[in-house]
Design a protein around this motif. Structure first.
Motif, mmCIF file in Angstrom:
data_model
loop_
_atom_site.group_PDB
_atom_site.id
_atom_site.type_symbol
_atom_site.label_atom_id
_atom_site.label_comp_id
_atom_site.label_asym_id
_atom_site.label_seq_id
_atom_site.Cartn_x
_atom_site.Cartn_y
_atom_site.Cartn_z
ATOM 1 N N THR A 117 0.830 -1.210 0.000
ATOM 2 C CA THR A 117 0.000 0.000 0.000
ATOM 3 C C THR A 117 0.859 1.253 0.000
ATOM 4 O O THR A 117 0.596 2.214 -0.737
ATOM 5 C CB THR A 117 -0.937 0.002 1.226
ATOM 6 O OG1 THR A 117 -1.804 -1.130 1.151
ATOM 7 C CG2 THR A 117 -1.759 1.273 1.269
ATOM 8 N N PRO A 131 1.406 -5.997 -5.871
ATOM 9 C CA PRO A 131 1.648 -4.612 -6.289
ATOM 10 C C PRO A 131 1.150 -4.330 -7.696
ATOM 11 O O PRO A 131 1.319 -5.146 -8.607
ATOM 12 C CB PRO A 131 3.181 -4.494 -6.214
ATOM 13 C CG PRO A 131 3.598 -5.533 -5.236
ATOM 14 C CD PRO A 131 2.661 -6.674 -5.452
ATOM 15 N N ARG A 132 0.553 -3.158 -7.861
ATOM 16 C CA ARG A 132 0.100 -2.728 -9.197
ATOM 17 C C ARG A 132 1.170 -1.868 -9.877
ATOM 18 O O ARG A 132 0.866 -1.074 -10.772
ATOM 19 C CB ARG A 132 -1.228 -1.983 -9.064
ATOM 20 C CG ARG A 132 -2.386 -2.898 -8.668
ATOM 21 C CD ARG A 132 -3.635 -2.120 -8.309
ATOM 22 N NE ARG A 132 -3.456 -1.396 -7.048
ATOM 23 C CZ ARG A 132 -4.400 -0.641 -6.484
ATOM 24 N NH1 ARG A 132 -5.573 -0.517 -7.086
ATOM 25 N NH2 ARG A 132 -4.174 -0.021 -5.348
ATOM 26 N N ILE A 133 2.387 -2.019 -9.399
ATOM 27 C CA ILE A 133 3.566 -1.418 -10.012
ATOM 28 C C ILE A 133 4.556 -2.558 -10.257
ATOM 29 O O ILE A 133 4.444 -3.628 -9.639
ATOM 30 C CB ILE A 133 4.215 -0.359 -9.086
ATOM 31 C CG1 ILE A 133 4.532 -0.977 -7.715
ATOM 32 C CG2 ILE A 133 3.309 0.862 -8.934
ATOM 33 C CD1 ILE A 133 5.253 -0.066 -6.767
ATOM 34 N N ARG A 165 3.267 6.172 -5.316
ATOM 35 C CA ARG A 165 3.366 6.106 -6.770
ATOM 36 C C ARG A 165 4.803 5.773 -7.196
ATOM 37 O O ARG A 165 5.384 6.400 -8.092
ATOM 38 C CB ARG A 165 2.893 7.405 -7.421
ATOM 39 C CG ARG A 165 1.424 7.739 -7.130
ATOM 40 C CD ARG A 165 1.016 9.058 -7.735
ATOM 41 N NE ARG A 165 1.103 9.027 -9.185
ATOM 42 C CZ ARG A 165 0.980 10.102 -9.969
ATOM 43 N NH1 ARG A 165 0.783 11.303 -9.411
ATOM 44 N NH2 ARG A 165 1.069 9.998 -11.272
ATOM 45 N N GLU A 195 2.427 1.833 -3.451
ATOM 46 C CA GLU A 195 1.453 2.286 -4.451
ATOM 47 C C GLU A 195 0.994 3.715 -4.171
ATOM 48 O O GLU A 195 0.867 4.517 -5.114
ATOM 49 C CB GLU A 195 0.266 1.330 -4.473
ATOM 50 C CG GLU A 195 0.602 -0.050 -5.019
ATOM 51 C CD GLU A 195 -0.582 -0.989 -4.998
ATOM 52 O OE1 GLU A 195 -0.505 -2.030 -5.661
ATOM 53 O OE2 GLU A 195 -1.587 -0.687 -4.303
ATOM 54 N N GLN A 196 0.753 4.039 -2.912
ATOM 55 C CA GLN A 196 0.306 5.389 -2.590
ATOM 56 C C GLN A 196 1.387 6.423 -2.880
ATOM 57 O O GLN A 196 1.084 7.570 -3.219
ATOM 58 C CB GLN A 196 -0.134 5.455 -1.129
ATOM 59 C CG GLN A 196 -1.427 4.716 -0.840
ATOM 60 C CD GLN A 196 -1.860 4.826 0.600
ATOM 61 O OE1 GLN A 196 -1.082 5.227 1.479
ATOM 62 N NE2 GLN A 196 -3.114 4.465 0.881
#
Length: 281
Positions: A112, A225-227, A118, A115-116
């Motif tokens: 989290t 993770p979306r990265i 970025r 991702e937050q």
């Protein structure tokens, strides 16, 4: 004359034996060479945000115990702190660490946070534990495990079912770029003989392995993770010589330079191919 003829045929004694070339020692032998390459940043690279996860260190999760009984969580934090300083010193990376000494940070909170913030990439540092180890005592007061037959690094990424094709491409590209640069620096890739059933060999780059669902390991920091995210298994923690090399400044310098260049390779803006001028009719 006979003596002279014999002398002319045989030549002087000092010239009869060719010089012996002694090859350099192979990693992880003491003195095995590592290259600290100068990192090349392309024009317009700017500054990239890297979330650096010191593996383990969650509640009840200290990781493996190395050949001298060092907890993996202690090793990963020490290397992550060093790597963060070296990356930031280039002026092209901003780094955040997942935890500090004494902290117990859950893995979901790490993802989290990355991702937050970025982050452009998430690197999770670990050491590996391979093969059938035997008990030994580095000091009279300690009993640890040792296995000196499987040195080398690996880089892991996940083909998780919920990841988009674009994200999987980013993960794979990051893993392969890092492994390529680590190998060029002199760190040997592990052959993966103990990974059967856990990870698949990535056919594109030595030292890279893939967690393919649903048959392979489902690792949170690779799947969620979306990265782009990868795990770097820096070395075999039960190998006495390799563990000792990871306390050398030269090793940390070479590792940081290789990681930095791998990040540049993976994250640099892609230059579109120039449109070819139409041939005259």
């Amino acid at each position: 004359m006979l003596g002279l003829g014999l002398l002319l045929l045989t030549g002087p004694a000092w010239a009869s034996e060719p010089a012996t070339v002694v090859p350099p020692p192979m990693w992880p032998a003491p003195g095995a060479p590592l290259t600290v390459a100068e990192v090349q940043f392309p024009k317009g690279f700017g500054k990239r945000r890297i979330y650096l996860d010191a593996g383990h260190g969650a509640e009840g999760n200290t990781g493996n115990k190395g050949v001298t009984c060092e907890d993996e969580e202690a090793f990963t934090l020490r290397v992550a702190e060093d790597l963060a300083k070296r990356l930031e010193a280039t002026g092209h990376f901003q780094v955040r660490l997942s935890r500090k000494s004494g902290e117990r940070v859950p893995y979901p909170a790490r993802v989290t946070a990355a991702e937050q913030w970025r982050a452009h990439a998430m690197l999770s540092l670990h050491s590996d534990s391979r093969g059938a180890a035997m008990s030994w005592s580095p000091t009279p007061e300690q009993e640890c495990l040792r296995q000196d037959a499987a040195p080398g690094f690996t880089v892991l990424w996940s083909e998780s079912e919920e990841a988009t094709a674009l994200l999987q491409t980013g993960r794979a590209g990051l893993a392969r770029a890092l492994a390529l640069r680590l190998g060029q620096a002199g760190f040997p890739p592990y052959d993966g003989v103990d990974y059967e059933g856990l990870y698949a060999i990535d056919a594109e780059q030595s030292g890279v392995f893939v967690a393919r669902e649903p048959t392979h390991r489902k690792i949170f920091v690779l799947r969620k993770p979306r990265i782009p995210s990868v795990i770097i298994e820096t070395h075999h923690a039960l190998d006495f010589e390799e563990a000792a090399r990871w306390r050398e400044q030269r090793t940390l310098e070479a590792f940081a330079a290789a990681v930095a260049q791998g990040l540049v390779d993976a994250l640099a803006p892609k230059v579109p191919a120039k449109t070819r001028a139409s041939a005259p009719r």
